[in-house]
Write an enzyme that holds these catalytic residues in place. Structure first.
Site, short mmCIF file in Angstrom:
data_model
loop_
_atom_site.label_atom_id
_atom_site.label_comp_id
_atom_site.label_asym_id
_atom_site.label_seq_id
_atom_site.Cartn_x
_atom_site.Cartn_y
_atom_site.Cartn_z
N ASP A 95 73.22 -19.83 11.99
CA ASP A 95 72.94 -18.33 11.68
C ASP A 95 72.19 -17.63 12.75
O ASP A 95 72.17 -16.52 12.63
CB ASP A 95 72.12 -18.53 10.44
CG ASP A 95 70.54 -19.06 10.70
OD1 ASP A 95 69.67 -18.29 10.67
OD2 ASP A 95 70.13 -20.27 11.22
N ASP A 137 73.74 -26.35 11.69
CA ASP A 137 72.40 -25.98 11.55
C ASP A 137 71.50 -26.28 10.34
O ASP A 137 72.22 -26.48 9.23
CB ASP A 137 72.49 -24.63 12.16
CG ASP A 137 71.01 -23.83 12.31
OD1 ASP A 137 70.18 -24.64 12.80
OD2 ASP A 137 70.67 -22.89 11.70
#
Length: 266
Positions: A208, A31
């Site tokens: 996250d 990510d």
């Protein structure tokens, strides 16, 4: 369509150690915002450290191309951020996919999205610090800079779904995103893992946000390593890193172990 269920796990997760120097069978799926990069008040204000570009380039070579970005950003934004490096990537949570230089995009914005966008902009304009991000087929309503906008933007996004059949609402860190059904990071990761340079490797996904949970579940189901950045619960992740700086340091360590010759900026 496969569904993903997020189990509840404790926030005190172990740190995933780097592989030994002889182990080159990993595939890294990463990510971007909040994982590789620190958040900024506006999406266009994030900064990509030069040493991160160096680390990712080293990893891309050491893993024979099995390094990919998995992001809610469009591919064009990812390429601009990480230039001149151009990695395999899933943009817009998988609505855009690039592997081996081929770029595939799925879906066109429905007619009702333009009306929703205009109404969203009018609402965002009432809150200093709020932001509407138009990604083409998806809309993101950011309230990081305006906490007072959280409830009105959530109510708006929920009601907007009435005029957007085939869309759903995804909440993230200080953002509500309207996007097409089936666009999630779990399916994006599975699509990337089906391509030749990722096949027969152990996948490692680092993320996250709530939008990364489907990716953790997909990775776990394939015997991979799921890594949460931060202390959020519940989570399907099996490992954790403290923050984006810890992610960058960990990746640098992995790069040094996989390709010890030559300097990595630090």
């Amino acid at each position: 369509m496969r569904s993903f269920k997020i189990p509840c796990m404790a926030a005190d997760l172990p740190r995933l150690p780097p592989p030994p120097p002889a182990l080159h069978d990993w595939a890294l799926l990463l990510d971007v915002d909040g994982t590789l990069l620190d958040f900024a008040d506006r999406p266009e204000a994030v900064r990509v450290p030069a040493e991160l570009l160096d680390t990712l380039s080293r990893l891309h070579i050491a893993l024979d191309g099995a390094v990919a970005l998995v992001s809610g950003r469009p591919l064009a934004q990812l390429d601009a951020l990480f230039a001149p490096l151009q990695l395999p990537a899933a943009g817009l949570h998988g609505l855009e996919l690039r592997e081996g230089g081929e770029w595939a995009s799925t879906g066109q914005p429905p007619p009702g999205l333009a009306l929703v966008r205009d109404a969203a902009q009018a609402l965002v304009d009432k809150f200093d610090g709020a932001l509407l991000e138009d990604k083409g087929t998806t809309l993101a309503l950011h309230w990081r800079g305006s906490p007072a906008a959280e409830e009105p933007l959530h109510e708006f996004a929920t009601s907007a779904l009435i005029g957007l059949p085939g869309y759903h609402l995804q909440a993230g860190k200080y953002v509500f995103e309207l996007r097409p059904d089936g666009a999630d990071k779990g399916h994006a990761i599975l699509a990337l893992m089906s391509h030749p340079q990722f096949l027969d490797r152990r996948p490692v996904f680092v993320g996250d946000d709530l939008t990364d949970e489907q990716g953790f579940v997909a990775i776990n189901a394939h015997g991979g390593h799921s890594v949460l950045v931060g202390q959020r619960t519940p989570t399907a992740a099996h490992h954790a890193l403290h923050d984006p700086d810890a992610t960058r340091t960990w990746l640098r360590d992995v790069a040094l172990r996989l390709a010890p010759s030559g300097p990595v900026n630090g």
